[in-house]
Design a protein around this motif. Structure first.
Motif, short mmCIF file in Angstrom:
data_model
loop_
_atom_site.label_atom_id
_atom_site.label_comp_id
_atom_site.label_asym_id
_atom_site.label_seq_id
_atom_site.Cartn_x
_atom_site.Cartn_y
_atom_site.Cartn_z
N LEU A 1 -5.75 9.50 41.32
CA LEU A 1 -4.63 9.04 42.15
C LEU A 1 -4.96 7.77 42.92
O LEU A 1 -4.06 7.15 43.49
N GLY B 1 -0.15 7.84 38.80
CA GLY B 1 0.59 8.69 39.73
C GLY B 1 0.95 10.02 39.11
O GLY B 1 2.06 10.51 39.31
N SER C 1 0.58 9.53 47.64
CA SER C 1 0.31 10.00 46.28
C SER C 1 1.33 11.04 45.84
O SER C 1 2.00 11.68 46.65
#
Length: 404
Positions: free
Chosen positions: A143, A272, A165
């Motif tokens: 991430l 992501g 995130s």
């Protein structure tokens, strides 16, 4: 609808919850009471809006009288659809209070003024009851949340990147997500309004940023000497200007406001992925992993206790080890050289000049040459010369054919 919206693609979790009683749902979901209150508020707002519209003089012309009947005991499908749409579009602002609360909990374990939480403290909070902080190190790296640049402090969680995130998105569907807002956007909005251009002078930017505040305490922007020098380096790389929407300036803002502005990575270096996309089992740290990280953190702090205290009392520039000099611009035209501004009239003038030169050549050189050839052919001089040339050409062709 609220349950299905919250659980998204977690079909099994939704099925297990729907088998539960209302009391079990309220006990298992900490936010259930808040969600129920939110939905009821939107229903009441819907009723008030339509009752007011029906009572107004323009209700008949707008068709609301036919679409809404307050005397009906049940809502129509269209009514439910309108309420659901209202909840969906406004849920982000409602959830922001949860985001702010989680940020404050995370920053309790922060290394002072750095926006970074040692991984040992991160997992220590999880073992202490904060169920949010259970992501595995591999998932945090994927991430772009884990900072491994400091060999002294070890791996650290970047608080602003963690809050942005995808694992903190309350709703994560295939086509959209409802996530925490980015507080750094407020700084960008103020900069854009004050400068009124895609790039600005470093002195101008410093003057604007110095008036910004940070955190709940409204602390002044922490622009150190090193950060001033870094801003000048960015300007030197761009002919004295600072592109507001470049990676280097976003990185500079991160180190000025580490708890608000996320660290910007190069495109494609992080992803992501949601926990389900990454792998539900791999995205969560095991109890043994968290305990081992806490043990290592305590051991490191014990061995280097005096050094850690010296670092905490420094000017906090050591955490800029993660600084990267790679640039990336949102506006590619800033990399390009200015195009030629030659006018249409100038181009036309060049074309006419070329045509005039060609005319002079034809009239002054080719026409006399053609006249001379005509005179020579009339007196028979040209036939002998052409015959000789034809014989040479034939012999030359035979020679080439022989070698082929």
């Amino acid at each position: 609808y609220m349950l299905r919206w919250m659980f998204g693609e977690d079909v099994q979790g939704l099925a297990d919850l729907e088998k539960s009683s209302r009391a079990e749902i309220e006990e298992g979901m900490r936010e259930w009471g808040d969600f129920f209150t939110l939905a009821r508020g939107h229903i009441q707002a819907f009723e008030h809006q339509h009752l007011h519209a029906v009572a107004s003089e323009g209700a008949h012309s707008s068709g609301l009288r036919e679409a809404w009947n307050p005397l009906q005991p049940l809502f129509s499908f269209a009514d439910a659809q309108a309420v659901v749409s209202s909840i969906s579009t406004q849920f982000g602002s409602y959830w922001e209070t949860e985001c702010e609360g989680l940020t404050q909990v995370l920053l309790k374990s922060e290394r002072r003024g750095t926006g970074r939480v040692p991984l040992s403290r991160f997992y220590g909070a999880a073992l202490g009851g904060q169920w949010h902080f259970t992501e595995s190190p591999a998932y945090l790296r994927q991430l772009g949340v884990l900072d491994d640049s400091s060999s002294f402090h070890g791996p650290q969680v970047i608080a602003s990147n963690y809050m942005q995130s995808s694992n903190n998105c309350v709703v994560a569907h295939k086509h959209f997500r409802v996530c925490c807002a980015n507080p750094c956007q407020d700084y960008y909005s103020d900069l854009e309004a004050a400068i009124g251009a895609p790039e600005g002078e470093p002195e101008e930017i410093l003057a604007i940023v110095s008036n910004f505040s940070s955190g709940l305490e409204d602390a002044a922007a922490g622009v150190t000497k090193k950060l001033r020098a870094q801003l000048q380096e960015i300007a030197e790389a761009h002919h004295g200007k600072i592109p507001l929407h470049g990676r280097l300036f976003a990185q500079w803002l991160h180190f000025v406001f580490p708890t608000e502005c996320p660290f910007p990575y190069k495109s494609g270096s992080v992803s992501g992925l949601s926990p389900k996309e990454f792998g539900q089992d791999r995205s969560t740290a095991t109890m043994a992993e968290m305990k081992e990280a806490v043990r290592q953190g305590k051991e490191k702090a014990r061995v280097n206790r005096s050094k850690v205290e010296d670092v905490e009392d420094s000017d906090l520039d050591d955490y800029m080890d993660a600084w990267s000099h790679e640039e990336e611009l949102l506006s590619p035209h800033l990399w390009q050289r200015p195009r030629s501004t030659r006018s249409v009239r100038g181009t036309l003038r060049l074309v006419l000049y070329a045509l005039a030169t060609l005319s002079v050549f034809v009239l002054g050189v080719l026409k006399p040459a053609m006249q001379a050839i005509g005179v020579a052919s009339e007196h028979g001089y040209l036939s002998g010369w052409l015959g000789c040339c034809q014989q040479k050409e034939a012999r030359s062709w035979e020679t080439k054919a022989h070698f082929v």
